[in-house]
Design a protein around this motif. Structure first.
Motif, mmCIF file in Angstrom:
data_model
loop_
_atom_site.group_PDB
_atom_site.id
_atom_site.type_symbol
_atom_site.label_atom_id
_atom_site.label_comp_id
_atom_site.label_asym_id
_atom_site.label_seq_id
_atom_site.Cartn_x
_atom_site.Cartn_y
_atom_site.Cartn_z
ATOM 1 N N ALA A 16 -8.984 49.531 52.285
ATOM 2 C CA ALA A 16 -7.990 48.992 51.362
ATOM 3 C C ALA A 16 -8.628 47.906 50.499
ATOM 4 N N GLY A 17 -9.926 47.624 50.741
ATOM 5 C CA GLY A 17 -10.636 46.615 49.956
ATOM 6 C C GLY A 17 -10.889 47.112 48.545
ATOM 7 N N GLN A 18 -11.040 46.160 47.616
ATOM 8 C CA GLN A 18 -11.305 46.515 46.213
ATOM 9 C C GLN A 18 -12.802 46.646 46.004
ATOM 10 N N THR A 19 -13.255 47.807 45.575
ATOM 11 C CA THR A 19 -14.690 47.973 45.344
ATOM 12 C C THR A 19 -15.029 47.568 43.903
ATOM 13 N N ILE A 20 -16.339 47.412 43.651
ATOM 14 C CA ILE A 20 -16.792 47.090 42.289
ATOM 15 C C ILE A 20 -17.308 48.373 41.632
ATOM 16 N N ARG A 37 -27.695 29.358 37.827
ATOM 17 C CA ARG A 37 -28.119 28.960 39.169
ATOM 18 C C ARG A 37 -28.091 30.099 40.173
ATOM 19 N N ARG A 38 -27.834 31.308 39.709
ATOM 20 C CA ARG A 38 -27.577 32.383 40.671
ATOM 21 C C ARG A 38 -28.757 32.587 41.629
ATOM 22 N N ARG A 39 -29.969 32.649 41.075
ATOM 23 C CA ARG A 39 -31.142 32.902 41.920
ATOM 24 C C ARG A 39 -31.292 31.799 42.975
ATOM 25 N N VAL A 60 -23.496 42.639 54.072
ATOM 26 C CA VAL A 60 -22.251 43.432 54.090
ATOM 27 C C VAL A 60 -21.485 43.225 52.777
ATOM 28 N N GLY A 61 -21.171 44.327 52.096
ATOM 29 C CA GLY A 61 -20.537 44.231 50.777
ATOM 30 C C GLY A 61 -21.579 43.762 49.776
ATOM 31 N N CYS A 62 -22.728 44.442 49.802
ATOM 32 C CA CYS A 62 -23.929 43.958 49.084
ATOM 33 C C CYS A 62 -23.795 44.049 47.567
ATOM 34 N N VAL A 84 -25.046 47.151 52.605
ATOM 35 C CA VAL A 84 -23.976 48.137 52.822
ATOM 36 C C VAL A 84 -22.854 47.879 51.836
ATOM 37 N N ASP A 85 -22.356 48.934 51.206
ATOM 38 C CA ASP A 85 -21.240 48.800 50.269
ATOM 39 C C ASP A 85 -20.579 50.175 50.110
ATOM 40 N N PRO A 86 -19.250 50.216 49.886
ATOM 41 C CA PRO A 86 -18.613 51.527 49.691
ATOM 42 C C PRO A 86 -18.683 52.048 48.257
ATOM 43 N N ILE A 110 -18.437 50.667 55.036
ATOM 44 C CA ILE A 110 -17.422 49.626 54.877
ATOM 45 C C ILE A 110 -17.547 48.582 55.984
ATOM 46 N N ALA A 111 -17.121 47.371 55.656
ATOM 47 C CA ALA A 111 -17.260 46.249 56.582
ATOM 48 C C ALA A 111 -16.479 46.483 57.871
ATOM 49 N N GLU A 112 -15.325 47.133 57.762
ATOM 50 C CA GLU A 112 -14.468 47.275 58.948
ATOM 51 C C GLU A 112 -14.923 48.398 59.874
ATOM 52 N N SER A 126 -23.011 37.925 54.241
ATOM 53 C CA SER A 126 -22.061 38.554 53.332
ATOM 54 C C SER A 126 -21.628 37.520 52.305
ATOM 55 N N SER A 127 -21.752 37.876 51.019
ATOM 56 C CA SER A 127 -21.363 36.919 49.985
ATOM 57 C C SER A 127 -20.309 37.529 49.066
ATOM 58 N N LEU A 128 -19.291 36.756 48.793
ATOM 59 C CA LEU A 128 -18.225 37.125 47.847
ATOM 60 C C LEU A 128 -17.566 38.455 48.199
ATOM 61 N N MET A 129 -17.556 38.810 49.477
ATOM 62 C CA MET A 129 -16.975 40.090 49.899
ATOM 63 C C MET A 129 -15.624 39.914 50.576
ATOM 64 N N VAL A 130 -15.495 38.863 51.406
ATOM 65 C CA VAL A 130 -14.302 38.762 52.252
ATOM 66 C C VAL A 130 -13.022 38.746 51.405
HETATM 67 C C1 SAM Z 1 -17.658 40.431 44.352
HETATM 68 S S1 SAM Z 1 -18.653 41.734 44.984
HETATM 69 C C2 SAM Z 1 -19.964 40.836 45.781
HETATM 70 C C3 SAM Z 1 -21.240 41.584 45.783
HETATM 71 C C4 SAM Z 1 -22.444 40.817 46.344
HETATM 72 N N1 SAM Z 1 -22.289 40.527 47.736
HETATM 73 C C5 SAM Z 1 -22.685 39.555 45.571
HETATM 74 O O1 SAM Z 1 -22.641 38.461 46.155
HETATM 75 O O2 SAM Z 1 -22.958 39.651 44.365
HETATM 76 C C6 SAM Z 1 -17.757 42.354 46.392
HETATM 77 C C7 SAM Z 1 -18.342 43.624 46.964
HETATM 78 O O3 SAM Z 1 -17.601 43.981 48.140
HETATM 79 C C8 SAM Z 1 -17.505 45.395 48.154
HETATM 80 N N2 SAM Z 1 -16.408 45.815 49.047
HETATM 81 C C9 SAM Z 1 -15.100 46.008 48.781
HETATM 82 N N3 SAM Z 1 -14.453 46.445 49.874
HETATM 83 C C10 SAM Z 1 -15.379 46.514 50.864
HETATM 84 C C11 SAM Z 1 -15.338 46.896 52.236
HETATM 85 N N4 SAM Z 1 -14.206 47.299 52.811
HETATM 86 N N5 SAM Z 1 -16.478 46.868 52.942
HETATM 87 C C12 SAM Z 1 -17.653 46.457 52.376
HETATM 88 N N6 SAM Z 1 -17.751 46.081 51.085
HETATM 89 C C13 SAM Z 1 -16.629 46.113 50.338
HETATM 90 C C14 SAM Z 1 -17.286 45.773 46.691
HETATM 91 O O4 SAM Z 1 -17.579 47.132 46.409
HETATM 92 C C15 SAM Z 1 -18.234 44.803 46.013
HETATM 93 O O5 SAM Z 1 -19.503 45.377 45.797
#
Ligand code: SAM
Length: 221
Positions: A16-20, A37-39, A60-62, A84-86, A110-112, A126-130
């Protein structure tokens, strides 16, 4: 249209997570968002994750693999980093970016329900994924992170910390949507503690990151 709605990909029936969906646009957004500053921020996240030469590290959610590559730099020459990413779109971009790194690979998942064995990794980051996960899935995702970490393995969760000023927060909301505007990053720590992690520490990185570090004490009961 909000940027978040533009960047998001097609629905994935496994989560149910939102993918990119738009990898190149996400990269451009990332560069602007971190104001040059990203790097530095992501290199620091790899350090905070405790990734060392020889480690097996999972991201996770790379997404486009920006953190995975920083983890790969930290674990080289004998370790490996896996993202890992969907989303097929971001994985294709990540694989192109890491084409010359044999110890950095990307997997659909997927993370779950992580596509990894018990205790397979020394580090999970895991960054910016949760914030992409619905609240009722987050517990399951963090439990999975613990399952795939070896005893003594290290966790780093980093997510967006909304600005404290109202005007700046509204601006973030207008550009990226309400999820980021109101992202409850203070809930990351209890999430990690409830999953049974120990040695939990938190901190902030400028401009927008809140992080939680923790250790897996061993198999859950
Ligand atoms: C804002 S992006 C962050 C990407 C990267 N970690 C970064 O810091 O740039 C969030 C990522 O989480 C992934 N995502 C969404 N639902 C997910 C899930 N259930 N499991 C793993 N990844 C998921 C999205 O596809 C997206 O690539």
């Amino acid at each position: 249209m909000e940027l978040a709605r533009f960047l998001h990909g097609t629905a994935d029936s496994r989560t149910a997570g939102q993918t990119i969906g738009h990898a190149r646009a996400y990269e451009a957004f990332g560069a602007v968002f971190f104001g040059g500053r990203r790097r530095r921020v992501y290199t620091r996240l790899a350090e905070l994750a405790g990734a060392r030469p020889g480690d097996r590290a999972l991201d996770v959610g790379c997404g486009t693999g920006y953190l995975t590559l920083r983890l790969a730099d930290a674990v080289t020459p004998t370790g490996r980093a896996v993202g890992v990413d969907p989303s097929a779109e971001v994985l294709a971009h990540a694989r192109r970016s890491a084409a010359d790194r044999r110890h950095c690979t990307f997997t659909d998942g997927i993370a779950e329900e992580l596509p990894a064995g018990d205790g397979e990794f020394d580090v999970v980051a895991s960054s910016l994924m949760v914030h992409h996960l619905p609240e009722d899935v987050r517990e399951r995702a963090v439990a999975e992170m613990r399952r795939v970490l070896r005893p003594g393995g290290r966790l780093l969760l980093a997510d967006f910390r909304p600005p404290t000023g109202q005007v700046a927060r509204h601006l973030v909301g207008a550009v990226t949507g309400p999820v980021m505007e109101h992202n409850p990053v203070h809930l990351l720590r209890p999430l990690v503690e409830q999953a049974g992690f120990t040695e939990v520490r938190t901190g902030d990185l400028r401009p927008w990151i809140h992080y939680v570090q923790a250790v897996n004490p061993g198999p859950s009961a």
